[in-house]
Design a protein around this motif. Sequence first.
Motif, PDB file in Angstrom:
ATOM      1  N   THR A  72      44.575  48.554  36.070  1.00 48.77           N
ATOM      2  CA  THR A  72      44.993  47.573  35.073  1.00 48.77           C
ATOM      3  C   THR A  72      45.929  48.265  34.091  1.00 48.77           C
ATOM      4  O   THR A  72      45.562  49.299  33.518  1.00 48.77           O
ATOM      5  N   PRO A  73      47.140  47.744  33.885  1.00 46.92           N
ATOM      6  CA  PRO A  73      48.061  48.375  32.926  1.00 46.92           C
ATOM      7  C   PRO A  73      47.432  48.495  31.553  1.00 46.92           C
ATOM      8  O   PRO A  73      46.716  47.610  31.079  1.00 46.92           O
ATOM      9  N   GLY A  74      47.681  49.632  30.932  1.00 50.59           N
ATOM     10  CA  GLY A  74      47.161  49.870  29.598  1.00 50.59           C
ATOM     11  C   GLY A  74      45.786  50.493  29.576  1.00 50.59           C
ATOM     12  O   GLY A  74      45.266  50.808  28.501  1.00 50.59           O
ATOM     13  N   ARG A  75      45.185  50.684  30.755  1.00 50.51           N
ATOM     14  CA  ARG A  75      43.865  51.312  30.833  1.00 50.51           C
ATOM     15  C   ARG A  75      43.925  52.454  31.831  1.00 50.51           C
ATOM     16  O   ARG A  75      44.677  52.389  32.815  1.00 50.51           O
ATOM     17  N   PRO A  76      43.144  53.493  31.616  1.00 53.28           N
ATOM     18  CA  PRO A  76      43.139  54.598  32.590  1.00 53.28           C
ATOM     19  C   PRO A  76      42.633  54.104  33.949  1.00 53.28           C
ATOM     20  O   PRO A  76      41.673  53.330  34.032  1.00 53.28           O
ATOM     21  N   ALA A  77      43.289  54.543  34.988  1.00 51.42           N
ATOM     22  CA  ALA A  77      42.863  54.172  36.339  1.00 51.42           C
ATOM     23  C   ALA A  77      41.566  54.881  36.683  1.00 51.42           C
ATOM     24  O   ALA A  77      41.283  55.978  36.188  1.00 51.42           O
ATOM     25  N   ALA A  78      40.758  54.243  37.523  1.00 50.19           N
ATOM     26  CA  ALA A  78      39.529  54.874  37.986  1.00 50.19           C
ATOM     27  C   ALA A  78      39.880  56.155  38.738  1.00 50.19           C
ATOM     28  O   ALA A  78      40.902  56.206  39.438  1.00 50.19           O
ATOM     29  N   PRO A  79      39.090  57.203  38.591  1.00 52.16           N
ATOM     30  CA  PRO A  79      39.413  58.477  39.263  1.00 52.16           C
ATOM     31  C   PRO A  79      39.624  58.322  40.755  1.00 52.16           C
ATOM     32  O   PRO A  79      40.518  58.965  41.324  1.00 52.16           O
ATOM     33  N   GLU A  80      38.821  57.472  41.413  1.00 51.11           N
ATOM     34  CA  GLU A  80      38.988  57.323  42.858  1.00 51.11           C
ATOM     35  C   GLU A  80      40.312  56.662  43.208  1.00 51.11           C
ATOM     36  O   GLU A  80      40.939  56.994  44.228  1.00 51.11           O
ATOM     37  N   ASP A  81      40.784  55.737  42.362  1.00 49.18           N
ATOM     38  CA  ASP A  81      42.082  55.117  42.602  1.00 49.18           C
ATOM     39  C   ASP A  81      43.212  56.107  42.356  1.00 49.18           C
ATOM     40  O   ASP A  81      44.186  56.169  43.132  1.00 49.18           O
ATOM     41  N   ALA A  82      43.110  56.878  41.292  1.00 45.81           N
ATOM     42  CA  ALA A  82      44.147  57.867  41.003  1.00 45.81           C
ATOM     43  C   ALA A  82      44.227  58.905  42.113  1.00 45.81           C
ATOM     44  O   ALA A  82      45.334  59.286  42.553  1.00 45.81           O
ATOM     45  N   THR A  83      43.092  59.362  42.594  1.00 44.78           N
ATOM     46  CA  THR A  83      43.084  60.349  43.681  1.00 44.78           C
ATOM     47  C   THR A  83      43.671  59.758  44.955  1.00 44.78           C
ATOM     48  O   THR A  83      44.476  60.398  45.648  1.00 44.78           O
ATOM     49  N   MET A  84      43.282  58.538  45.267  1.00 39.85           N
ATOM     50  CA  MET A  84      43.779  57.889  46.479  1.00 39.85           C
ATOM     51  C   MET A  84      45.296  57.718  46.436  1.00 39.85           C
ATOM     52  O   MET A  84      45.999  58.015  47.419  1.00 39.85           O
ATOM     53  N   LEU A  85      45.822  57.236  45.309  1.00 41.89           N
ATOM     54  CA  LEU A  85      47.271  57.032  45.210  1.00 41.89           C
ATOM     55  C   LEU A  85      48.026  58.346  45.239  1.00 41.89           C
ATOM     56  O   LEU A  85      49.123  58.435  45.801  1.00 41.89           O
ATOM     57  N   GLU A  86      47.463  59.399  44.643  1.00 45.26           N
ATOM     58  CA  GLU A  86      48.130  60.701  44.664  1.00 45.26           C
ATOM     59  C   GLU A  86      48.173  61.255  46.084  1.00 45.26           C
ATOM     60  O   GLU A  86      49.187  61.815  46.513  1.00 45.26           O
ATOM     61  N   GLU A  87      47.095  61.118  46.817  1.00 44.54           N
ATOM     62  CA  GLU A  87      47.090  61.592  48.209  1.00 44.54           C
ATOM     63  C   GLU A  87      48.097  60.822  49.050  1.00 44.54           C
ATOM     64  O   GLU A  87      48.798  61.402  49.881  1.00 44.54           O
ATOM     65  N   ALA A  88      48.177  59.508  48.841  1.00 41.59           N
ATOM     66  CA  ALA A  88      49.153  58.711  49.577  1.00 41.59           C
ATOM     67  C   ALA A  88      50.575  59.114  49.196  1.00 41.59           C
ATOM     68  O   ALA A  88      51.465  59.205  50.054  1.00 41.59           O
ATOM     69  N   ALA A  89      50.790  59.376  47.903  1.00 42.75           N
ATOM     70  CA  ALA A  89      52.118  59.778  47.443  1.00 42.75           C
ATOM     71  C   ALA A  89      52.521  61.122  48.038  1.00 42.75           C
ATOM     72  O   ALA A  89      53.691  61.342  48.385  1.00 42.75           O
ATOM     73  N   ARG A  90      51.545  62.013  48.168  1.00 39.73           N
ATOM     74  CA  ARG A  90      51.842  63.329  48.729  1.00 39.73           C
ATOM     75  C   ARG A  90      52.400  63.190  50.149  1.00 39.73           C
ATOM     76  O   ARG A  90      53.374  63.845  50.518  1.00 39.73           O
ATOM     77  N   GLY A  91      51.810  62.325  50.945  1.00 34.89           N
ATOM     78  CA  GLY A  91      52.324  62.112  52.289  1.00 34.89           C
ATOM     79  C   GLY A  91      53.625  61.351  52.298  1.00 34.89           C
ATOM     80  O   GLY A  91      54.491  61.580  53.147  1.00 34.89           O
ATOM     81  N   ALA A  92      53.787  60.434  51.345  1.00 36.34           N
ATOM     82  CA  ALA A  92      54.991  59.608  51.311  1.00 36.34           C
ATOM     83  C   ALA A  92      56.239  60.419  51.010  1.00 36.34           C
ATOM     84  O   ALA A  92      57.339  60.084  51.480  1.00 36.34           O
TER      85      ALA A  92
END
Length: 806
Positions: A397-417
Amino acid sequence: MTRDSSAPPTATYRLQLQPAFPFAAAERAVPYLAALGASHLHLSPVLEAVPGSTHGYDVTGHDAVRAELGGEEGLRSLAATAHAHGLGLVLDIVPNHMALPAPERLNGPLWAVLRDGPASPYAPWFDIDWSAHGGRVLLPVLGGRLGDELAHFRADRRAGVLHYHDHVLPLRPGTEHLPLPQLLDAQWYRPAWWRLARTELNYRRFFTVSELVAVRVEEPEVFEATHATVLRLLREGVVDGLRVDHPDGLADPAAYLRRLDEATGGRWTVVEKILGPGERLPAGWPAAGTTGYDALRHVDGLFTDPAGAEELTAAYRAFAAPPADLGGQWPATLRRAARHVITHELYAETERLVRTAVRLCEGSACPSGLRDHAPWALRTALREILVRLPVYRPYATPGRPAAPEDATMLEEAARGARAAFAVPEEAAAVDVVRDAALGRLGDGPEQRDFCARFAQTASALRAKSVEDTAFYRYVPLLSAAEVGGDPGRPAVTPEEFHAYCARTQAERPLTGTVLSTHDAKRSADVRARIAALTARPARWGELMDELWRRAPGPDRHVAWQAWQTAFGLGAGTDGEPVAADRLVPAVLKSVREAGLRTTWTEPDAAYEEAVAGFVADGPCGPAASTLAPLARELAGAVRTHVLGAALLHLTMPGVPDVYMGTERLYAALVDPDNRRPPAFPESPEEEPAGLSGEKLRLTRAALRLRREHPGWFGAEATYEPLPAGGPAAAHCVAFARTGAVVTVVTRLPLRLAAGGGWRDTVLDLPPGGAAWRDVLSGRGGLRGRVPVAELLREGPVALLVREGGE
């Protein structure tokens, strides 16, 4: 029989309502279902829907109960009869979308938007991008290009409507006098060739179904209007609980559920959330839990032989020789399917995200460091991240910190992308998409729009690429290709099963659990027969070679799938072939979904005719008798699985949902086969013979136990694994609920027999109190350490209670 309308269900019984099975038919079944032991009827959607709909998810109006089912009078009559028998009602609701029907006037709010455009008071209801197509809604309803279809249009200028075959569209006020070509151009909608939906659609839809238009239920006034009838039925005591369809399609599922929870006063509610392996329902969601596909995967996996599954996969590869990314390897198959869906079926959705990302980068509220990202780079980054997500969606949700599991998941996906970019500097677009998906780029309208749409598109991609594509391409073991399943790792160990159950009892003790549903690819009993093949993988591989020689098919992929489906449906068990009118449509659906040689939108008529002929003459023909010896050999394993899965489902943590007819043996394939109107017996005590009767008696005993002793299984209950000891301990799965009831089931019985049987394996029953009695066999006097062979002398499962404690 009295009931507490505020109490959560002890068990629900799902009924698929349709014109052929309306409220009156459900009402006639109430005495039987009450005697069975259910506490609540679980009804498919009941609001107005497309005429003739067999499922009700194509809602056309929220202000009335569906007349084809008997209207509100019929629903209230059903509720009164149910209440008189001590049963409550749980309703399935559809907040995500409404139908685009023909004629369109059936959907009043959508009709108003098509007539009056963005100025309509109903315009905020629908997720339409008015910046596209000159501020007009693309309607992909034409059978061909507009120029070729003009002759089929007829304007009724006096009535202010436009006819096109079954479609009736409103005319924009003041345009009635225009000649036809100009009349079409003057409307708030653009009638278009249906094939343009893939790339040009400018409204959000349910997955890739253009006939289902997404609703912006996140708007308070839309929520109130679309939920008014259901909430009134709750307040008036007609309805007691809710099932929420497809929450992952909503812009903010957590906010929606908070609003719903407040509006219902905290009524029992479950959500149709498909959890990936290791994924948890977000802790902040005010819901009892999921509808139960996560339980299905753990129960099914317990009865799947892990070594046999690997051998069966090897046999499939040897037989069909599929390329790694077209059915040979699960991860590669899934990734290729996702890439196809994101660049084809969801092209319009991703392009809208790209446009939003461009505006976000160029907006005055964003740092200058986000400028100069080319649309192609943002598009590439977006696709590469989306295809790498291992679950349906993040919940940022914009304006709120992302859940750690979501942040980790998106970072891992970004690393491959980032590897998709040849120039490292251009890979910075990946960081933009990642941060926008996590809501890190401010709280402006473009950021909010991107964050919500990214998650919604991710869920559509996951559903279409996994459930509707890869499951039909990767087919070594069809029982594992089920909603919520993991075909790459189909088996579940007893330790994993117990850990799942303990976590469920601790975190979501009133979550839903299922084994069969209206959306399942195959019913639980069909999957049980197919899973039994993991006990004889080499034999199945030999049979496939033999059957291919006797009745070769259009290709080996479809042959393996068709024969395994036929075996699951019962081929070889009673000397009769399976019905072609059931198996042929299911196999044709599977080859279209797989998209390897034919699809729904680009059909290969010759190939489909060859598939239909092969299925009718092969799996539905005399050659099916070849399966008889294997069917006899696996009959004991199938019985063990059917009864064991049913007992686990009915006694593990959670609220079990029994799908209509599954209290007996129930063999059904993918819809529409699994949505056939049910036929209930005249007498509640009428029992079929054989395994079907065993399953009925087990189901009835467990459901009645749950209803009569809700504290043993409910929110305050306990779950205690009971490990067996001895040489065959791994084949015994047992647990106690609240120290008052014990479940014991057998797993992998053929491997158990090959190892010499139970031998000295024992089970320590919970101490203290009276002796234990098996509700199923009637045997009593059980105490302390019991030989498993003695405990399971009468059958592969046992359901124990304290003597005198029922």
